[in-house]
Design a protein around this motif. Structure first.
Motif, PDB file in Angstrom:
ATOM      1  N   THR A   1       0.841  -1.198   0.000  1.00 39.27           N
ATOM      2  CA  THR A   1       0.000   0.000   0.000  1.00 39.27           C
ATOM      3  C   THR A   1       0.875   1.246   0.000  1.00 39.27           C
ATOM      4  O   THR A   1       0.605   2.207  -0.723  1.00 39.27           O
TER       5      THR A   1
ATOM      6  N   MET B   1      -0.686   2.694 -14.063  1.00 36.31           N
ATOM      7  CA  MET B   1      -1.356   3.129 -12.842  1.00 36.31           C
ATOM      8  C   MET B   1      -2.438   2.133 -12.432  1.00 36.31           C
ATOM      9  O   MET B   1      -2.621   1.881 -11.246  1.00 36.31           O
ATOM     10  N   GLN B   2      -3.116   1.557 -13.403  1.00 34.49           N
ATOM     11  CA  GLN B   2      -4.218   0.666 -13.058  1.00 34.49           C
ATOM     12  C   GLN B   2      -3.753  -0.649 -12.459  1.00 34.49           C
ATOM     13  O   GLN B   2      -4.533  -1.370 -11.849  1.00 34.49           O
TER      14      GLN B   2
ATOM     15  N   PRO C   1      -4.154  -0.539  -8.236  1.00 37.57           N
ATOM     16  CA  PRO C   1      -5.374  -1.026  -7.557  1.00 37.57           C
ATOM     17  C   PRO C   1      -5.640  -2.496  -7.822  1.00 37.57           C
ATOM     18  O   PRO C   1      -6.127  -3.197  -6.923  1.00 37.57           O
ATOM     19  N   ILE C   2      -5.298  -2.983  -9.014  1.00 36.53           N
ATOM     20  CA  ILE C   2      -5.546  -4.402  -9.277  1.00 36.53           C
ATOM     21  C   ILE C   2      -4.710  -5.257  -8.330  1.00 36.53           C
ATOM     22  O   ILE C   2      -5.197  -6.187  -7.692  1.00 36.53           O
TER      23      ILE C   2
ATOM     24  N   LEU D   1      -3.388  -4.395  -5.459  1.00 38.12           N
ATOM     25  CA  LEU D   1      -3.870  -4.277  -4.084  1.00 38.12           C
ATOM     26  C   LEU D   1      -5.134  -5.101  -3.892  1.00 38.12           C
ATOM     27  O   LEU D   1      -5.329  -5.734  -2.848  1.00 38.12           O
ATOM     28  N   LEU D   2      -5.971  -5.098  -4.922  1.00 39.87           N
ATOM     29  CA  LEU D   2      -7.222  -5.842  -4.797  1.00 39.87           C
ATOM     30  C   LEU D   2      -6.947  -7.338  -4.671  1.00 39.87           C
ATOM     31  O   LEU D   2      -7.589  -8.035  -3.892  1.00 39.87           O
TER      32      LEU D   2
END
Lengths: 519, 985
Positions: free
Chosen positions: B792, B914-915, B918-919, B921-922
């Motif tokens: 994170t 950038m995407q 979040p992927i 982290l998800l």
């Protein structure tokens, strides 16, 4: 079983989903709004649950005992999580009401803010020293990203200083975590506490405690390590600066409350080294902060210096180190977070509406924003400890307990600080709200919605004042739980932990129970 | 006891009224006044009801905060009832007058709202049964007074006066608070029971709070609260400054009620402290000195309102002295006789006189008597009323004031003390001061009304009925009380029938019945006073020669307006340096002091010892090399050379890790080095090319010393930590240590034997982490939560960079930015003083100049990627894992970036890295959430075996999904930064 993780995971997942569709501001707002509104509800439920059911524990990865990471939430943690959630929620309303410029808000303000909230809830929940370090990293990097958010020169300059100095303290934190593991073979706070009790008075424990005092003292902006705060906080985006001012330094204060009640309890080291040191730091912090505030001429800088001086009060409560002083200290924290955040919201309203909060440039605002003036006055007087507003009770409790523990000098300092706080708050009132109406830019667009959002938080602070009796009972329970530390250790290590503690401390004079006689 | 709701309602009514002012739409200008009158009438009605219905039994009690002795408890004992009538009644009359006085356009909502707030606060002060609760309302009166004094806040004098009043009374309030806290402590704190701070309990337990040195301190603190509030010497200066307020405010707050709060407090303290010798000393001295100073200043005042202000100071001194003179009466069962008469008398004539001056001000547009004169003809009613009021103030027979004066003189001549200086000194002072009282009364009563107008430009006119009603009524009361005392005394004595305020039946008021020495003294006072009045002008010369224009106000100003801000500024500029290096220096010094202090205090340093069985020569050599690299770096000024000099450090650390058999760490370290170097190279030509040397070498001495000391301390701590033997012992009998536990559980599931669990009682919980690489199992399983946090952190860092660049992109579109930027570029410090180096670096790296690099780049990245995949898959059992694999993959992609232009690999340049964050982290969070969905704790791992074609029966652990999350995040973060910086050109 996993419920205590909700305040951590909810904003984290919210931030992740915000990022997926970051190009749409509306989408970001909705996701972040759902999370921000749900958070206080969850946090308050959790507080009541913990109050009824005792300390809650999650053993991550189902690793038994303390071999994995143990998340431990007690009453103090739950109270802090509540405050963080409430401030975050109000900040969301404030941002959406127009405190952030459209670009500023679109460029990931929401997810970064949620991630900051994740880190804070994480720090309030974890029971593991290294895990606490990780949460500090999250908080640090998120606040760095936010302070430098608008990419203006002054922002970047202050943000850079902020991050460099904080990284230094984080490095010391890492060293301390390594030291703790090297010494005691564990990173779990409860287990470290038991091991220190088993080892008896050791210089290593004193050393570790001092290192952590430095680290958390730095994060809490205590004297003499406060200089990173007053110039960096006012640079954060207006929408989130209330959260910065209210919550972030209080993470450090929370950690100090935690470690000195849970871990470093050797009575000799406490009375000969930690207590005098903490008291001296607390007194210095009060004075230097309030004097700094007197020297400033911008709204937010004055407020930033006051953060420091009021942290001095909290540390004074820790230094007095009786259950009642801790209860008063926790009450003071509750009050401070809400009122300080409200004041920053008021300052933000001035900036949003007038373009600056330099008191040399604006004056006579009372005529244009009478409502805002009332909100300011309520918060400012509360900050100065004027009864019956929320700031009085904690401060008065500290004074009473300080007297009975015979810390006369610090009592005198805290009273004097109260007067100087009043003086500098009234300076803002006199220069900013009174006088002939002067404005930088007559055509600056007006935004009254932000004032309503500010009113939300001021209402919370009035709530604190009205229900101060009940809240004091709550903080007393939290302080008792901290002071006796049995509940915490039993929740993490089971009965054997408490027994180990008892058998070790039976010989020493330490007061093991803190059941207070006053309720 | 029954809760008296009417009593509560009586207190709340003004507050509810004030709250209405906040809420109601502010359309009408007349409504505020009507609303105020209505509220006050409701309060009066309630008070009447309470007075008729056994007021002494009316109580309201709610426990508020027991540990500090705070209760919300109200009562209506004698003084409370008297003051309640005073506050409400005077409030009614003055509000009525204010309706005439105030310009309806002059912020009526704020004015009347605050007036009501004040009325409520003042009522709270007097009917609180709890001392701490009284303090609450006490502070509220200070605050509302502050707002009211500053009503005309456009005037600088009003602002200054308001602030001065607030600071002085606020400081006194804090003293009062500390005194009450001291009482509470001396009574035993929380153990004293919930009602310790109720007035009747304090009186009953007065033994606990008197008689010791500490009690004397608290007595002085509490009295300071009263002295500041009632403007007693040496705090008297704020009251004349407060006269910047509109006249109704001066009449109500600063004459009739608020300044009486201190007097009220003295009355409450009287039963506690009156027998202390200090009581007579403090109150007697302060009171008489205040009388004298106030009287003197009043005689010199040109402004009639200032005259009244100073006279108020003087009269408050009189009442304070009167309480002081009551010393020694408590024990002999004598009560202080009729102090309340004095208060009532003062409230009547002073309230009226302020209002009358307001009428003169309105009528003549000036309050300076040197410009007025002959007003008797133009304003006859005002003139007559003023003269009667002045007569009462001076204590002329037939007025109420005479009764008060008589009381005072009698008490002063009859002191219960053996100390000669008090017994004769105080009465002498008091009588001398009374001469001034008489003199300024002549001034007030004669100068504006007789003779010829002194300034021809002044044209006066009489006030209307609304203006004259309230003062007229009060002056009437002054006369009635003087002509026939029982008319006032009777109801008063019925009203005030408290244990501590009983009447002394031996005392006779009826003046006409006998002629005694008091009368002669009074006559003497009037004669000398008249003489003083006639020669008043020469006093100004005396005043000029002593030349002390309010030394105490100047002291206040020197402290709060001048000294304190200057000191604060100096202090803050000293510690709050804008320089980062100075701040860092302070930080390290603090660290040294903290740790050094702790080590010294606890005796930790003697524990350091160097007893290795096998000296780690290799490791020591590495450390030396690191030190050498750093030193080389420091001797150079050119950034690029510094970077090169520093680059061995990371690799040396990696070797260090290898020496201690930590291949995962070494691998990570090397990869991090590579990626960091890439990023720095991308940024290097944007940074200053040269680091300038400080002008003086001597400036480096302190930082160098601090750096060395810090290094030594850190080293010492590390030694102490690693020397410990404690960590190898289990916490509880039968437990493994953490490291043993990790070793036991970092196993392939099929390696797990039943016997492994024998040592540990929690054997049922023993399970495999599903992998043999202990580092990876720690990362993704034992301490997976840490890893989640760390990725994170990485993600946020990249997002921060991303945001900054988004702003840049937007700004670059604006023409101003371009102009600015161009100027900036030209001012960049050049490399080694020569021509700019930037293009060289750029060409080498970005223009695809090297053919060899290009050709190699077609093959090498693919190889690296394959290796990254292997590292990822093997990670759980062999060195590797998501983090390392992610870095490896990033290096491969970075090579492509360096080698090819945007036109050659647009996919990579445009890919939205950038995407990936979040992927990733998800994935990581999702792994944990799945566990939650299955009813297990967050991040609980599991594994199974599936057949994969060509590979065979493989273990698939949920930890792999977590690791995939780590992998994706790392790639996303690294590549986002490289891509953005790389394409920033």
């Amino acid at each position: 079983m996993n419920a205590p993780l909700l305040p951590i995971l909810l904003p984290l997942v919210g931030a992740i989903f915000c990022l997926f569709g970051w190009k749409s501001l509306g989408y970001q707002r909705v996701i972040s709004g759902i999370v921000s509104i749900a958070l206080p509800i969850i946090a308050i439920c959790q507080l009541f649950f913990i109050r009824a059911e005792g300390v809650q524990v999650v053993r991550m990865g189902m690793w038994p005992d303390v071999f994995g990471i143990v998340v431990t939430v007690d009453l103090l943690g739950a109270i802090m999580i509540c405050l963080s959630a409430i401030t975050q929620c109000v900040s969301w309303f404030y941002i959406v009401a127009g405190a952030a410029k459209p670009d500023e808000e679109r460029f990931l303000l929401h997810p970064l803010f949620l991630l900051l909230g994740t880190g804070v809830a994480w720090a309030f929940s974890t029971g593991d020293i290294f895990n606490l370090f990780v949460s500090f990293e999250i908080i640090l990097i998120a606040s760095y990203a936010l302070i430098s958010h608008s990419n203006e020169k002054t922002q970047l300059r202050e943000a850079f200083k902020f991050v460099v100095l904080n990284v230094v303290s984080s490095a010391v934190f890492l060293l301390s975590a390594g030291f703790a593991y090297g010494m005691f073979g564990t990173l779990n706070m409860a287990e470290v506490a038991v091991r220190i009790a088993q080892a008896g008075p050791t210089p290593e424990a004193t050393l570790l405690g001092t290192l952590l005092l430095f680290v958390f003292g730095f994060k809490a902006a205590l004297f003499p390590m406060f200089y990173w705060l007053p110039h960096s906080y006012p640079k954060a985006p207006i929408g989130v600066v209330a959260y910065f001012s209210g919550i972030l330094t209080k993470v450090g204060v929370y950690c100090l409350y935690r470690i000195f009640t849970l871990i470093f309890r050797d009575p000799v080291a406490m009375s000969e080294w930690f207590q005098p040191l903490i008291l001296a730091i607390g007194g210095g912090t009060m004075l230097v902060g309030v004097l700094g505030a007197l020297s400033q001429m911008t709204f937010r800088r004055i407020l930033s210096f006051h953060i420091i001086s009021q942290i001095g009060y909290m540390i004074f409560g820790l230094g007095v180190f009786t259950p009642f002083a801790l209860a008063a200290g926790i009450f003071y924290i509750i009050h401070h977070i809400i009122v300080k955040a409200s004041l920053f919201l008021v300052a933000g309203c001035v900036v949003v509406n007038e373009g600056t909060d330099n008191l040399k440039k604006v004056s006579g605002l009372l005529k244009v924003y009478p409502g805002l003036a009332v909100l300011f006055l309520l918060s400012a007087l509360s900050l100065a400890g004027i009864p019956p507003l929320s700031g009085f009770y904690g401060k008065y409790g500290l004074i009473v307990e300080g007297l009975s523990e015979r810390h006369y000098i610090y009592v005198a300092i805290s009273v004097a600080t109260g007067l100087l706080t009043l003086a500098s708050m009234m300076k803002i009132w006199r220069l900013g709200f009174w006088g002939e109406l002067e404005r930088v830019d007559e055509s600056h667009p007006k935004n009254t919605k932000v004032i309503y959002a500010t009113g939300l938080l001021v209402a919370v602070s009035l709530f604190v004042a009205v229900f101060s009796g009940w809240l004091f009972k709550l903080t007393t329970e939290a302080a008792d739980q901290l002071f006796s530390r049995d509940a915490y250790i039993e929740a993490v290590l089971g009965e054997r932990g408490v027994e180990a503690l008892r058998s070790q401390t039976a010989s020493s004079k330490e007061v093991a129970t803190g059941d207070s006689a006053w309720y | 006891m029954q809760q008296s709701l009417p009593l509560l309602a009586f207190l709340l009514v003004p507050f509810i009224g004030a709250a209405l002012f906040l809420v109601l739409p502010k359309k009408s200008d007349r409504l505020p006044h009507l609303l105020t009158m209505g509220t006050t009438m409701v309060a009066l009605a309630l008070l009447t009801w309470l007075t008729l219905n056994n007021p002494a039994e009316q109580r309201f009690y709610v426990e508020w905060m027991r540990p500090i002795g705070l209760n919300f408890s109200l009562w209506l004992d004698g003084p409370a009832l008297f003051f309640a009538w005073l506050v409400t009644g005077m409030g009614f009359l003055i509000f009525l007058y204010a309706g005439w006085y105030m310009d309806p356009k002059d912020s009526p909502w704020r004015f009347f709202g605050t007036m009501l707030l004040f009325m409520g606060a003042m009522l709270g002060v007097v009917i609180s049964k709890n001392a701490l609760l009284m303090f609450f309302f006490w502070e509220l009166t200070s605050v509302s007074s502050f707002i009211l004094i500053g009503h005309w806040h456009e005037k600088a004098t009003a602002r200054a006066g308001a602030l001065q009043a607030l600071i002085v009374t606020g400081a006194g309030g804090l003293c009062l608070m500390s005194g009450i806290a001291g009482w509470f402590w001396m009574m035993g704190g929380a153990a004293a029971g919930p009602d310790a701070l109720e007035w009747d309990m304090i009186w009953a337990n007065k033994g606990a709070i008197t008689g010791t040195t500490a009690s004397l301190v608290f007595m002085i603190l509490v009295l300071l609260g009263g002295f500041t509030k009632s403007a007693q010497f040496p705090f008297h200066f704020w009251l004349p400054g407060a006269m910047e307020a509109p006249t109704p405010v001066s009449a109500y707050l600063h004459a009739a009620t608020m300044v009486k709060a201190g007097i009220y407090l003295f009355g409450r303290l009287y039963p506690i402290y009156a027998d202390e010798p200090m009581w007579l000393f403090l109150l007697g001295t302060a009171g008489t000195v205040t009388m004298l100073i106030g009287g003197f200043m009043a005689l010199l005042s040109n402004d009639l309102k200032q005259l009244l202000a100073h006279s108020t100071v003087s009269q408050l001194g009189l009442i304070t002295a009167y309480y002081g003179f009551g010393h020694g009466l408590v024990e002999t069962d004598h009560k202080l006789p009729l102090d309340l008469l004095l208060i009532a008398s003062h409230a009547f004539f002073k309230g009226a006189l302020f209002m009358l001056v307001g009428i003169i001000d309105h009528g003549a547009h000036t309050r300076e008597w040197k410009r007025l004169g002959g007003l008797l003809k133009v304003m006859p009613i005002t003139a007559v009323l003023t003269m009667i009021g002045c007569a009462s103030m001076a204590g002329v027979p037939l007025t109420f004031g005479f009764v008060a004066k008589e009381l005072f003189l009698k008490a002063s001549l009859d002191l219960h003390t053996d100390l000669g200086i008090f017994k004769y000194g105080l009465p002498a002072l008091a009588i001398f001061a009374s001469i001034f009282t008489a003199a300024y009364c002549y001034r007030m009563a004669i100068s504006p009304f007789f003779g010829k107008p002194r300034d021809p430009e002044v044209h006066a006119h009489e006030g209307g009925f609304l203006a004259l009603f309230s003062p007229g009524l009060l002056i009437g009361l002054c006369l009635v009380g003087g002509l026939y005392v029982p008319l006032i005394e009777g109801p008063l004595s019925k009203l005030v029938n408290s244990e501590f305020y009983g009447l002394d039946s031996h005392f006779k008021f009826a003046f006409f019945h006998h002629v005694d020495k008091l009368l002669w003294i009074a006559v003497g006072l009037f004669s000398i006073g008249f003489a003083f009045f006639m020669v008043g002008g020469s006093f100004e010369k005396v005043y000029a020669t002593i030349n002390s224009p309010a030394p105490f106000r100047n002291t206040y100003r020197a402290i709060f307006d001048d000294g304190l801000p200057k000191f604060a500024k100096w202090l803050t500029n000293t510690v709050q340096s804008p320089s980062l290096s100075r701040n860092a220096l302070l930080t390290f010094v603090a660290l040294i002091l903290f740790v050094g202090g702790a080590a010294f205090q606890s005796g930790a340093f003697p524990k350091i010892g160097l007893h290795w069985e096998n000296p780690p020569v290799l490791a020591f050599g590495i450390v030396v090399l690191i030190a050498v690299s750093v030193m080389v770096m420091m001797t150079h000024r050119v950034s690029l050379i510094r970077l090169i000099a520093l680059s061995p450090v990371g690799l040396l650390v990696a070797i260090y890790f290898l020496v201690y058999k930590a291949p995962d760490l070494a691998l990570t370290q090397i990869l991090v080095e590579v990626v960091t170097l890439l990023v720095i190279l991308l940024l290097l030509f944007r940074l200053p090319q040269r680091i300038e040397r400080p002008e003086k070498r001597s400036k480096l001495v302190i930082p160098a010393a601090v750096a060395i000391a810090c290094g030594l301390i850190m080293g010492a701590i590390t030694f102490i930590g690693s020397e410990s033997t404690l960590r190898n012992q289990p916490t509880f009998e039968g437990w493994p240590t953490v490291s043993e536990y990790y070793v036991q559980n970092s196993k392939h599931p099929h390696e797990l034997h039943e016997g492994d669990s024998a040592e540990y009682p929690g054997a049922a919980n023993l399970r495999a982490g599903g992998g043999k690489n202990i580092v990876n199992v720690i990362l993704v399983d034992f301490r997976g939560f840490d890893t989640l946090g760390e990725i994170t952190v990485l993600g946020i860092a990249a997002l921060g960079v991303f945001t900054l660049l988004l702003y840049n992109r937007d700004r670059r579109r604006s023409p101003e930015w371009r102009k600015e930027r161009r100027a900036e570029v030209h001012s960049v410090v050049t490399f080694g003083g020569g021509p700019r180096q930037e293009p060289v670096v750029r060409e080498a790296m970005w223009d695809g100049g090297s053919l060899i690099l290009k050709e190699l780049a077609r093959i090498i990245p693919s190889l690296i990627l394959v290796f990254a995949f292997v590292l990822f898959m093997a990670g759980h059992n062999a060195p590797g894992g998501g983090f390392i694999a992610g870095l490896m993959a990033s290096v491969a992609l970075a090579v492509l970036f360096i080698s090819f232009r945007k036109s050659e690999i647009p996919e990579l340049y445009n890919f939205k890295f950038m995407q990936l964050i979040p992927i990733g982290l998800l994935f990581a969070v999702g792994t944990g959430l799945v566990a939650i969905a299955l009813g297990l704790p967050f991040l609980t791992s599991g594994y199974t075996y599936i057949d994969i074609p060509f590979i065979g029966n493989s273990e698939v652990a949920s930890a792999m999904a977590f690791d995939l999350g780590v992998f994706l995040t790392v790639v996303g973060v690294t590549m986002l930064i490289i891509q953005k910086f790389g394409s920033e050109q």
